[in-house]
Design a protein around this motif. Structure first.
Motif, PDB file in Angstrom:
ATOM      1  N   TRP A   1     -37.140  45.996  41.829  1.00 48.00           N
ATOM      2  CA  TRP A   1     -35.853  46.178  40.553  1.00 48.00           C
ATOM      3  C   TRP A   1     -36.656  46.378  39.351  1.00 48.00           C
TER       4      TRP A   1
ATOM      5  N   VAL B   1     -30.612  34.230  41.479  1.00 45.97           N
ATOM      6  CA  VAL B   1     -30.410  35.478  41.970  1.00 45.97           C
ATOM      7  C   VAL B   1     -31.645  36.172  43.078  1.00 45.97           C
ATOM      8  N   GLU B   2     -31.175  36.437  44.308  1.00 37.91           N
ATOM      9  CA  GLU B   2     -31.988  36.997  45.215  1.00 37.91           C
ATOM     10  C   GLU B   2     -31.913  38.300  45.223  1.00 37.91           C
ATOM     11  N   LEU B   3     -32.922  38.958  44.634  1.00 36.26           N
ATOM     12  CA  LEU B   3     -33.045  40.556  44.557  1.00 36.26           C
ATOM     13  C   LEU B   3     -33.493  41.141  45.826  1.00 36.26           C
ATOM     14  N   LYS B   4     -32.643  42.193  46.286  1.00 33.46           N
ATOM     15  CA  LYS B   4     -32.989  42.752  47.750  1.00 33.46           C
ATOM     16  C   LYS B   4     -33.656  44.031  47.281  1.00 33.46           C
TER      17      LYS B   4
ATOM     18  N   TRP C   1     -28.010  42.046  46.315  1.00 34.98           N
ATOM     19  CA  TRP C   1     -28.470  40.977  45.793  1.00 34.98           C
ATOM     20  C   TRP C   1     -27.304  39.945  46.291  1.00 34.98           C
TER      21      TRP C   1
ATOM     22  N   THR D   1     -26.202  35.837  44.780  1.00 35.98           N
ATOM     23  CA  THR D   1     -26.321  34.733  43.602  1.00 35.98           C
ATOM     24  C   THR D   1     -25.229  33.744  43.686  1.00 35.98           C
TER      25      THR D   1
END
Length: 245
Positions: free
Chosen positions: A100, A228-231, A236, A238
């Motif tokens: 990201w 926030v888990e960014l994939k 994502w 959150t």
């Protein structure tokens, strides 16, 4: 990548100074410990670090936040002294966030509680977005849309329309993280290319009552933070965590 947002610390030079509901320095310490236990890859602090705009407050913030076992970054809010804040630790326009892109914006309008980007910053944002089409998260202090509390909405981003006009041309922008509202919030802006999700998180200090016409403290809520888990694919997850004091 696990990103954690904390916001609105409102520290004083005196670590024993009180806010309306508690001790901001003590509450930040508790939040930092809880955040660290969640093992983030990076932590983002979305403004209003200091309440009294003192050098000592920024030094205290740096001491607390440096206890994190990960990189951390901050942006200014309307209560901050940008020069003192930047002298203590750099304010970066962009942060590496794996697959990201994380852009950090300064929305401070000097002397005002509301925020503004201005024509120059909006043009620069468009130019930056044109350079890279990776999934993008934008961090800013002031919310760029209404949050449902009349008094907060009167103190939001005054050139929000211009902000959304810029984003309308860049579908890689997936979400905005903001501070200022001292409460958990999720809103959506629908643009020609799709939607942009806007999130805010609880303050580490006092909480504001959601849906209020006039200023009101939410005495039942606790400090907290947003995870926030960014994939990899631009997706994502959150959620908000609260911290017992």
């Amino acid at each position: 990548m696990r990103l954690i947002q904390i916001s609105d610390c409102h520290l004083y030079a005196d670590p024993m100074a009180r806010s309306r509901r508690g001790l901001p320095a003590h509450q930040l310490e508790a939040v930092v410990k809880a955040v660290d236990a969640d093992r983030p890859d990076l932590v983002l602090v979305t403004g209003d670090i200091s309440q009294d705009e003192s050098e000592a407050a920024y030094r205290l913030a740096t001491e607390r936040l440096s206890e994190l076992d990960c990189p951390w970054f901050w942006i200014p809010g309307n209560h901050d002294d940008v020069a003192l804040m930047g002298a203590e630790r750099d304010i970066l326009p962009e942060v590496e966030a794996g697959h990201w892109r994380l852009l950090q914006l300064d929305t401070q309008l000097v002397g005002e509680a509301s925020g503004q980007l201005g024509e120059e910053a909006l043009a620069a944002l468009g130019a930056r977005l044109a350079e890279d089409d990776r999934p993008t998260l934008i961090a800013m202090h002031h919310p760029p849309l209404a949050v449902g509390s009349a008094w907060i909405d009167a103190l939001g981003l005054v050139d929000a329309d211009g902000f959304w006009e810029v984003l309308d041309g860049y579908p890689q922008v997936k979400m905005v993280l903001c501070g200022h509202v001292h409460q958990a919030f999720h809103g959506v802006m629908s643009l020609a290319h799709g939607r942009v999700d806007v999130y805010a998180c609880p303050s580490t200090s006092d909480q504001f009552l959601p849906g209020s016409e006039d200023f009101a403290v939410d005495e039942a809520s606790r400090p907290g933070y947003r995870v926030v888990e960014l994939k990899r694919e631009g997706e994502w997850q959150t959620w908000v965590e609260r911290v017992d004091i």
